[in-house]
Design a protein around this motif. Structure first.
Motif, mmCIF file in Angstrom:
data_model
loop_
_atom_site.group_PDB
_atom_site.id
_atom_site.type_symbol
_atom_site.label_atom_id
_atom_site.label_comp_id
_atom_site.label_asym_id
_atom_site.label_seq_id
_atom_site.Cartn_x
_atom_site.Cartn_y
_atom_site.Cartn_z
ATOM 1 N N SER A 27 -5.994 -3.237 -12.317
ATOM 2 C CA SER A 27 -6.079 -4.392 -11.415
ATOM 3 C C SER A 27 -4.689 -4.730 -10.877
ATOM 4 O O SER A 27 -3.667 -4.334 -11.448
ATOM 5 C CB SER A 27 -6.628 -5.609 -12.158
ATOM 6 O OG SER A 27 -5.670 -6.072 -13.094
ATOM 7 N N ALA A 28 -4.673 -5.515 -9.799
ATOM 8 C CA ALA A 28 -3.396 -5.957 -9.226
ATOM 9 C C ALA A 28 -2.665 -6.848 -10.225
ATOM 10 O O ALA A 28 -1.430 -6.836 -10.299
ATOM 11 C CB ALA A 28 -3.655 -6.698 -7.917
ATOM 12 N N GLU A 29 -3.421 -7.596 -11.011
ATOM 13 C CA GLU A 29 -2.787 -8.485 -12.004
ATOM 14 C C GLU A 29 -2.032 -7.661 -13.061
ATOM 15 O O GLU A 29 -0.904 -7.992 -13.440
ATOM 16 C CB GLU A 29 -3.873 -9.340 -12.663
ATOM 17 C CG GLU A 29 -3.306 -10.452 -13.500
ATOM 18 C CD GLU A 29 -4.392 -11.235 -14.227
ATOM 19 O OE1 GLU A 29 -5.583 -11.089 -13.881
ATOM 20 O OE2 GLU A 29 -4.024 -11.964 -15.159
ATOM 21 N N GLN A 43 -12.441 -0.246 -10.697
ATOM 22 C CA GLN A 43 -11.866 -1.568 -10.361
ATOM 23 C C GLN A 43 -10.533 -1.413 -9.614
ATOM 24 O O GLN A 43 -10.235 -2.159 -8.675
ATOM 25 C CB GLN A 43 -11.658 -2.401 -11.634
ATOM 26 C CG GLN A 43 -11.281 -3.849 -11.320
ATOM 27 C CD GLN A 43 -10.814 -4.628 -12.549
ATOM 28 O OE1 GLN A 43 -11.020 -4.195 -13.681
ATOM 29 N NE2 GLN A 43 -10.188 -5.766 -12.322
ATOM 30 N N GLU A 93 -11.168 -0.539 -6.104
ATOM 31 C CA GLU A 93 -11.576 -1.742 -5.370
ATOM 32 C C GLU A 93 -10.365 -2.604 -4.999
ATOM 33 O O GLU A 93 -10.330 -3.198 -3.923
ATOM 34 C CB GLU A 93 -12.522 -2.556 -6.260
ATOM 35 C CG GLU A 93 -13.515 -3.372 -5.494
ATOM 36 C CD GLU A 93 -14.735 -3.609 -6.367
ATOM 37 O OE1 GLU A 93 -14.848 -4.717 -6.880
ATOM 38 O OE2 GLU A 93 -15.542 -2.669 -6.540
ATOM 39 N N GLU A 94 -9.392 -2.656 -5.884
ATOM 40 C CA GLU A 94 -8.225 -3.529 -5.657
ATOM 41 C C GLU A 94 -7.021 -2.760 -5.109
ATOM 42 O O GLU A 94 -5.890 -3.246 -5.176
ATOM 43 C CB GLU A 94 -7.821 -4.219 -6.969
ATOM 44 C CG GLU A 94 -8.872 -5.161 -7.492
ATOM 45 C CD GLU A 94 -8.362 -6.054 -8.633
ATOM 46 O OE1 GLU A 94 -7.161 -6.380 -8.659
ATOM 47 O OE2 GLU A 94 -9.195 -6.419 -9.477
ATOM 48 N N GLU A 137 -5.809 -2.106 -2.219
ATOM 49 C CA GLU A 137 -4.981 -2.779 -1.193
ATOM 50 C C GLU A 137 -3.974 -3.724 -1.844
ATOM 51 O O GLU A 137 -2.792 -3.717 -1.509
ATOM 52 C CB GLU A 137 -5.873 -3.603 -0.250
ATOM 53 C CG GLU A 137 -6.520 -2.827 0.868
ATOM 54 C CD GLU A 137 -5.554 -2.460 2.000
ATOM 55 O OE1 GLU A 137 -4.446 -3.035 2.070
ATOM 56 O OE2 GLU A 137 -5.912 -1.563 2.784
ATOM 57 N N GLN A 138 -4.441 -4.529 -2.788
ATOM 58 C CA GLN A 138 -3.562 -5.505 -3.458
ATOM 59 C C GLN A 138 -2.559 -4.798 -4.370
ATOM 60 O O GLN A 138 -1.394 -5.172 -4.428
ATOM 61 C CB GLN A 138 -4.385 -6.502 -4.286
ATOM 62 C CG GLN A 138 -5.297 -7.411 -3.483
ATOM 63 C CD GLN A 138 -6.694 -6.817 -3.320
ATOM 64 O OE1 GLN A 138 -6.858 -5.669 -2.941
ATOM 65 N NE2 GLN A 138 -7.711 -7.628 -3.609
ATOM 66 N N ILE A 139 -3.035 -3.753 -5.065
ATOM 67 C CA ILE A 139 -2.138 -3.014 -5.965
ATOM 68 C C ILE A 139 -0.964 -2.429 -5.180
ATOM 69 O O ILE A 139 0.181 -2.470 -5.616
ATOM 70 C CB ILE A 139 -2.926 -1.904 -6.708
ATOM 71 C CG1 ILE A 139 -3.829 -2.538 -7.776
ATOM 72 C CG2 ILE A 139 -1.986 -0.867 -7.333
ATOM 73 C CD1 ILE A 139 -4.788 -1.573 -8.457
#
Ligand code: 3PY
Length: 243
Positions: free
Chosen positions: A98-100, A145, A148-149, A151-153
């Motif tokens: 995830s980006a987080e 996941q 899916e993320e 772009e943010q990553i």
């Protein structure tokens, strides 16, 4: 800092590397001395390498002209600190889902004000001054996941977006080389390129052939700027199996 992998990437060249899973400085040195190898992945996620091996392996690789990149067992800040203190020129973070998680990795890797990592005195002042910009941070994209993320990553402060094709197929529950698998990998590479990140991927040479999802050294290989050629174990297995 003299970081051969960083120099290759800055020059826009494809950087070939090999994967070390056995805790042997003899093998590490042999890999690092191989022509065209600019990085050796020291695998502390899988394989037999543990904390106490990291210093000798990293320094052997660096002394023989390649960049030691340590794959930590997980994205934990304390594991990241240990890998950096051992002299890694960069990190590979598995399961960056995830980006987080990726944001946390960047914070754990960089000195203030960018991040929160603490000073490692033994590495010296030159290191401290250059670490934030010179070390190569790679995150592995190998879970739906993360796709899916993506772009943010790709907007986080990492250098390399590295596809783990085998784990990606497993975690997506699709066949290696299937249309869905290929489409996910193509999306990851294209998004990385769009955001100016180094797009990269794990490949295996099997008896002289590059094993990619679609069996051709395809667009995926061409797009990939940091390419792993083989692992110690796979090389041995293939040699023993060869006629
Ligand atoms: C993968 O292909 O899934 C990897 O993580 C490479 O080791």
């Amino acid at each position: 800092l003299n970081i051969p992998l960083r120099q290759k990437l800055n020059a826009g060249e494809q950087a070939a590397g090999v994967w070390l899973t056995l805790p042997s400085t003899a093998i590490a040195g042999t890999m690092a001395r191989t022509e065209n190898v600019s990085w050796v992945l020291i695998d502390a996620e899988h394989g037999l390498i543990n904390d106490t091996h990291l210093y000798d392996l990293s320094n052997t690789v660096a002394a023989n002209g390649a960049s030691p990149i340590i794959r930590v067992p997980a994205e934990e800040p304390w594991l990241i600190k240990r890998a950096l203190d051992a002299g890694a020129h960069g990190l590979m973070i598995p399961m960056a889902n995830s980006a987080e998680i990726v944001r946390g990795v960047v914070r754990a890797t960089k000195y203030p004000p960018v991040g929160i990592t603490s000073a490692a005195g033994a590495l010296g002042a030159e290191y401290a001054a250059a670490a934030n910009t010179e070390l190569v941070i790679s995150v592995q994209i190998e879970h739906p996941q993360a796709v899916e993320e993506i772009e943010q990553i790709c907007q986080e402060g990492i250098d390399v977006v590295f596809i783990g094709p085998f784990d990606l197929a497993l975690s997506m529950g699709v066949e290696f080389g299937s249309e869905k698998h290929e489409a996910a990998m193509a999306k990851i590479l294209a998004t990385a390129q769009k955001h100016g990140k180094v797009a990269a991927m794990f490949f295996l040479m099997v008896l002289g052939q590059v094993l990619t999802a679609n069996k051709q050294p395809s667009d995926l290989l061409r797009a990939s700027r940091m390419v792993s050629v083989t692992t110690d174990i796979d090389t041995l297995t293939n040699s023993f199996a060869a006629e």
